[in-house]
Design an enzyme around this catalytic site. Structure first.
Site, PDB file in Angstrom:
ATOM      1  N   ALA A  87      -4.259  63.559  46.984  1.00  0.00           N
ATOM      2  CA  ALA A  87      -3.130  63.174  47.841  1.00  0.00           C
ATOM      3  C   ALA A  87      -2.265  64.410  48.038  1.00  0.00           C
ATOM      4  O   ALA A  87      -2.106  65.209  47.124  1.00  0.00           O
ATOM      5  CB  ALA A  87      -2.314  62.059  47.199  1.00  0.00           C
ATOM      6  N   CYS A  88      -1.727  64.564  49.232  1.00  0.00           N
ATOM      7  CA  CYS A  88      -0.837  65.690  49.509  1.00  0.00           C
ATOM      8  C   CYS A  88       0.442  65.164  50.149  1.00  0.00           C
ATOM      9  O   CYS A  88       0.491  64.010  50.587  1.00  0.00           O
ATOM     10  CB  CYS A  88      -1.523  66.729  50.400  1.00  0.00           C
ATOM     11  SG  CYS A  88      -1.774  66.221  52.108  1.00  0.00           S
TER      12      CYS A  88
END
Length: 108
Positions: free
Chosen positions: A8-9
């Site tokens: 996830a970013c």
């Protein structure tokens, strides 16, 4: 080796999927079994199931965002790493994980 990962970013777009692809490519080149869940802007994709958890040697979590459902990994070694390191250095990352697991008598 059986690896699970969640990427996830902050924006939930490109880097989430670039990290997943980098891990999958490196693990498959080494003959490892891997499943990568992405938690991006369109939600959770390729969700890790209870069946996936069985026999997992390690879980790799990106630490740039809060990962949803971390509690499901209880009892499995967890490695927290920046998404940039996953994208740029998946080989050295897996080398360090393998070395750590061997030192701590985990199966590899």
């Amino acid at each position: 080796m059986k690896i699970l990962a969640v990427t996830a970013c902050p924006t939930g777009i490109a880097h989430t999927y670039m990290a997943a692809e980098a891990l999958e490519k490196e693990a498959k080149e080494r003959g490892f079994n891997i499943k990568v869940e992405t938690q991006g802007s369109i939600g959770i994709e390729n969700e890790i199931t209870k069946e996936d958890l069985e026999g997992a040697d390690v879980v790799i979590l990106t630490k740039d965002m809060v990962i949803k459902g971390r509690e499901r990994f209880k009892g499995i070694p967890v490695v927290n790493v920046s998404i940039g390191d996953v994208i740029k250095k998946p080989g050295p990352l897996l080398d360090k994980i393998i070395e750590h697991l061997k030192k701590h008598n985990s199966k590899v």
